[in-house]
Design a protein around this motif. Structure first.
Motif, PDB file in Angstrom:
ATOM      1  N   GLU A  30     -37.936  23.787  18.944  1.00  0.00           N
ATOM      2  CA  GLU A  30     -37.933  25.058  19.281  1.00  0.00           C
ATOM      3  C   GLU A  30     -38.430  25.478  20.678  1.00  0.00           C
ATOM      4  OE1 GLU A  30     -39.717  29.424  17.985  1.00  0.00           O
ATOM      5  OE2 GLU A  30     -40.322  27.605  16.941  1.00  0.00           O
ATOM      6  N   TYR A  31     -39.410  24.615  21.292  1.00  0.00           N
ATOM      7  CA  TYR A  31     -39.873  24.680  22.410  1.00  0.00           C
ATOM      8  C   TYR A  31     -38.763  24.164  23.405  1.00  0.00           C
ATOM      9  CZ  TYR A  31     -42.878  23.791  26.469  1.00  0.00           C
ATOM     10  OH  TYR A  31     -43.434  23.742  27.561  1.00  0.00           O
ATOM     11  N   ALA A  32     -38.219  23.149  23.221  1.00  0.00           N
ATOM     12  CA  ALA A  32     -37.138  22.531  23.911  1.00  0.00           C
ATOM     13  C   ALA A  32     -35.788  23.350  24.253  1.00  0.00           C
ATOM     14  CB  ALA A  32     -36.755  20.983  23.605  1.00  0.00           C
ATOM     15  N   GLY A  33     -35.837  24.011  23.264  1.00  0.00           N
ATOM     16  CA  GLY A  33     -34.827  25.243  23.234  1.00  0.00           C
ATOM     17  C   GLY A  33     -34.854  26.503  24.228  1.00  0.00           C
ATOM     18  N   LYS A  34     -36.487  26.819  23.975  1.00  0.00           N
ATOM     19  CA  LYS A  34     -36.786  27.927  24.910  1.00  0.00           C
ATOM     20  C   LYS A  34     -36.832  27.234  26.504  1.00  0.00           C
ATOM     21  CE  LYS A  34     -39.484  30.127  21.461  1.00  0.00           C
ATOM     22  NZ  LYS A  34     -40.673  30.604  20.944  1.00  0.00           N
ATOM     23  N   VAL A  35     -37.346  26.063  26.752  1.00  0.00           N
ATOM     24  CA  VAL A  35     -37.174  25.406  28.049  1.00  0.00           C
ATOM     25  C   VAL A  35     -35.767  25.519  28.631  1.00  0.00           C
ATOM     26  CG1 VAL A  35     -37.660  23.627  29.485  1.00  0.00           C
ATOM     27  CG2 VAL A  35     -39.677  24.483  27.861  1.00  0.00           C
ATOM     28  N   GLU A  36     -34.911  24.844  27.785  1.00  0.00           N
ATOM     29  CA  GLU A  36     -33.689  24.938  28.374  1.00  0.00           C
ATOM     30  C   GLU A  36     -33.122  26.440  28.461  1.00  0.00           C
ATOM     31  OE1 GLU A  36     -29.467  22.973  26.780  1.00  0.00           O
ATOM     32  OE2 GLU A  36     -30.951  22.802  25.661  1.00  0.00           O
ATOM     33  N   GLN A  37     -33.307  27.146  27.648  1.00  0.00           N
ATOM     34  CA  GLN A  37     -32.660  28.709  27.788  1.00  0.00           C
ATOM     35  C   GLN A  37     -33.380  28.991  29.034  1.00  0.00           C
ATOM     36  OE1 GLN A  37     -33.599  31.159  24.474  1.00  0.00           O
ATOM     37  NE2 GLN A  37     -32.419  33.066  25.602  1.00  0.00           N
ATOM     38  N   LEU A  38     -34.519  29.007  29.463  1.00  0.00           N
ATOM     39  CA  LEU A  38     -35.253  29.592  30.636  1.00  0.00           C
ATOM     40  C   LEU A  38     -34.692  28.893  31.794  1.00  0.00           C
ATOM     41  CD1 LEU A  38     -37.455  31.050  31.829  1.00  0.00           C
ATOM     42  CD2 LEU A  38     -39.058  29.299  31.616  1.00  0.00           C
ATOM     43  N   ALA A  39     -34.507  27.590  31.496  1.00  0.00           N
ATOM     44  CA  ALA A  39     -33.957  26.685  32.732  1.00  0.00           C
ATOM     45  C   ALA A  39     -32.577  27.181  33.074  1.00  0.00           C
ATOM     46  CB  ALA A  39     -33.957  25.272  32.490  1.00  0.00           C
ATOM     47  N   GLN A  40     -31.454  27.580  32.055  1.00  0.00           N
ATOM     48  CA  GLN A  40     -30.337  28.095  32.367  1.00  0.00           C
ATOM     49  C   GLN A  40     -30.446  29.536  33.186  1.00  0.00           C
ATOM     50  OE1 GLN A  40     -28.675  27.854  28.443  1.00  0.00           O
ATOM     51  NE2 GLN A  40     -28.268  25.766  28.661  1.00  0.00           N
ATOM     52  N   THR A  41     -31.338  30.071  32.332  1.00  0.00           N
ATOM     53  CA  THR A  41     -31.495  31.768  33.071  1.00  0.00           C
ATOM     54  C   THR A  41     -31.837  31.621  34.392  1.00  0.00           C
ATOM     55  OG1 THR A  41     -32.142  32.486  30.772  1.00  0.00           O
ATOM     56  CG2 THR A  41     -32.778  33.823  32.744  1.00  0.00           C
ATOM     57  N   GLU A  42     -32.607  30.791  34.916  1.00  0.00           N
ATOM     58  CA  GLU A  42     -33.064  30.607  36.325  1.00  0.00           C
ATOM     59  C   GLU A  42     -31.999  30.071  37.115  1.00  0.00           C
ATOM     60  OE1 GLU A  42     -36.462  28.400  36.316  1.00  0.00           O
ATOM     61  OE2 GLU A  42     -38.079  29.886  35.353  1.00  0.00           O
ATOM     62  N   GLU A  43     -31.115  29.223  36.460  1.00  0.00           N
ATOM     63  CA  GLU A  43     -30.110  28.582  37.221  1.00  0.00           C
ATOM     64  C   GLU A  43     -29.106  29.590  37.340  1.00  0.00           C
ATOM     65  OE1 GLU A  43     -27.589  25.856  39.098  1.00  0.00           O
ATOM     66  OE2 GLU A  43     -29.895  25.884  38.746  1.00  0.00           O
ATOM     67  N   ARG A  44     -28.665  30.570  36.449  1.00  0.00           N
ATOM     68  CA  ARG A  44     -27.953  31.599  36.711  1.00  0.00           C
ATOM     69  C   ARG A  44     -28.407  32.435  37.785  1.00  0.00           C
ATOM     70  NH1 ARG A  44     -27.917  31.788  30.954  1.00  0.00           N
ATOM     71  NH2 ARG A  44     -26.095  30.708  29.983  1.00  0.00           N
ATOM     72  N   THR A  45     -29.524  32.880  37.659  1.00  0.00           N
ATOM     73  CA  THR A  45     -30.085  33.548  38.894  1.00  0.00           C
ATOM     74  C   THR A  45     -30.014  33.047  40.203  1.00  0.00           C
ATOM     75  OG1 THR A  45     -31.740  34.427  37.221  1.00  0.00           O
ATOM     76  CG2 THR A  45     -32.334  34.846  39.478  1.00  0.00           C
ATOM     77  N   ARG A  46     -30.436  31.798  40.276  1.00  0.00           N
ATOM     78  CA  ARG A  46     -30.325  31.127  41.638  1.00  0.00           C
ATOM     79  C   ARG A  46     -28.733  31.076  41.953  1.00  0.00           C
ATOM     80  NH1 ARG A  46     -28.977  26.652  43.593  1.00  0.00           N
ATOM     81  NH2 ARG A  46     -28.043  25.830  41.990  1.00  0.00           N
ATOM     82  N   ILE A  47     -27.834  30.919  41.241  1.00  0.00           N
ATOM     83  CA  ILE A  47     -26.510  30.848  41.473  1.00  0.00           C
ATOM     84  C   ILE A  47     -25.988  32.283  41.830  1.00  0.00           C
ATOM     85  CG2 ILE A  47     -24.093  30.282  40.724  1.00  0.00           C
ATOM     86  CD1 ILE A  47     -25.097  28.281  39.014  1.00  0.00           C
ATOM     87  N   SER A  48     -26.429  33.382  41.294  1.00  0.00           N
ATOM     88  CA  SER A  48     -26.051  34.431  41.596  1.00  0.00           C
ATOM     89  C   SER A  48     -26.639  35.138  43.177  1.00  0.00           C
ATOM     90  CB  SER A  48     -26.492  35.550  40.639  1.00  0.00           C
ATOM     91  OG  SER A  48     -27.895  35.725  40.480  1.00  0.00           O
TER      92      SER A  48
END
Length: 375
Positions: A168-186
């Motif tokens: 569950e923690y790994a999923g949250k970290v991955e989700q957070l990383a994806q969100t940050e990556e989308r923010t960075r790309i935007s």
């Protein structure tokens, strides 16, 4: 079953002795037998462990006295007392009580002149003691094994719960990383492509105005717009490639990161690995990948770097990744804000790691993460 055996070893000798005694002594024998049964029951039900040993010694003395008074088979009641302490006491006191009982058994047999009976009675006492000892040891080992099994089962439940929390923690970290990556790309699209498109729109409006009167200048500006559109398309293509990595590589690997940035001819990127590589948890792979990606991107955008070195070191306690470049050193006051280091620090802290920044000579960002290993 053991309780029935204990009472039977009192009743059978008493019944056998009753057939040998005169009728007028039967009532006295019945009274003493009931007393002996009462002592056995009180010792079993009401007395604590150590007091039961004293009660067993008192019972031996009473059986010895009763055997001399009634004779017959009353000496066999000693075997009932044997079950009272051989199954409950694991210390050396058990053997002391056994030696005392062997002595009292022979005292009880003094009225019987038959040597074969005395020998048989002693052999039965020794055999019964050995059997009860084996029974007690088997029961103790069984209880120990059951305790170990319960502990292992408890640990298995804890490990399963920890595994579920980790997934569950790994999923949250991955989700957070994806969100940050989308923010960075935007932000990258807005800061880079957005500004270019606005500038190109203004240039196209200028071309529309000056082309009727100055066609040559309008054509020159059109060529400039064409070249800048080509650059914007290349930037967009690189951004899309980072957003959708190749399907054949689903893990967050540095190899894929290097291949993605290798498309830029102005950047030379190398990776050096030391230590013994080993598999990592997905959450740790995501953190290392995202931090390396962020560090390389910042080196290009803010430091105008042409060389980037990624050093990955596998150690017993963790993994260390250092991303250094030859670009211009950032302003310390604006570093955390302009280079997005806060996001890198947050990702690293979520997995119990540490982020270090060095500005001596070459700008370097080091990510340290603990690696307990895969189960």
């Amino acid at each position: 079953m053991l309780l029935l055996l204990r009472y039977a070893l009192i009743l059978f000798p008493a019944v056998s002795t009753a057939y040998m005694l005169p009728l007028e002594r039967s009532g006295q024998l019945a009274f003493y037998t009931l007393v002996l049964l009462a002592v056995a029951e009180i010792s079993r039900s009401w007395l604590p462990g150590r007091a039961q040993n004293l009660a067993a010694a008192a019972e031996m003395l009473f059986v010895t006295w009763l055997s001399q008074q009634m004779e017959g088979m009353m000496f066999a009641c000693h075997y009932s007392t044997l079950t009272a302490y051989m199954l409950k006491e694991r210390s050396g006191l058990r053997w002391f009580l056994l030696a005392l009982q062997a002595l009292l058994l022979n005292v009880s047999l003094t009225a019987h002149p038959d040597m074969e009976l005395k020998l048989t009675a002693n052999l039965l006492l020794a055999t019964g003691a050995l059997l009860l000892y084996g029974w007690a040891e088997t029961g103790d080992r069984k209880r120990e094994l059951e305790q170990v099994y319960d502990e292992l089962r408890s640990k298995a439940y804890e490990l399963d719960a920890a595994r579920k929390r980790l997934v569950e923690y790994a999923g949250k970290v991955e989700q957070l990383a994806q969100t940050e990556e989308r923010t960075r790309i935007s932000h990258e699209i807005h800061d880079d492509l957005g500004h270019k498109l606005i500038r190109l729109k203004m240039m196209l409006e200028a071309i529309i105005r000056i082309s009727p009167g100055q066609p040559e200048k309008g054509m020159e500006m059109t060529r400039i717009v064409r070249d800048q559109l080509t650059e914007a398309m290349d930037t967009l293509r690189r951004t899309v490639r980072r957003m959708k990595p190749p399907e054949e590589e689903q893990s967050f690997s540095l190899k894929r990161l290097i291949e993605g940035f290798a498309a830029d001819p102005q950047l030379q990127i190398r990776c050096e690995i030391s230590g013994m590589p080993r598999p990592l948890y997905p959450s740790l792979e995501i953190v290392l990948y995202r931090n390396a990606q962020e560090a390389v991107t910042n080196a290009l955008r803010h430091g105008q770097a042409t060389e980037v070195l990624i050093e990955l070191s596998f150690e017993e306690s963790g993994v260390s990744m250092t991303v250094s470049n030859n670009g211009t050193l950032p302003d310390p006051a604006a570093m955390a804000k302009g280079l997005g280091l806060s996001g890198m620090e947050e990702r690293t802290r979520l997995v119990g790691g540490e982020l270090r920044i060095e500005t001596g000579g070459r700008f370097a960002v080091t990510t340290l993460v603990p690696t307990p290993g895969l189960p």
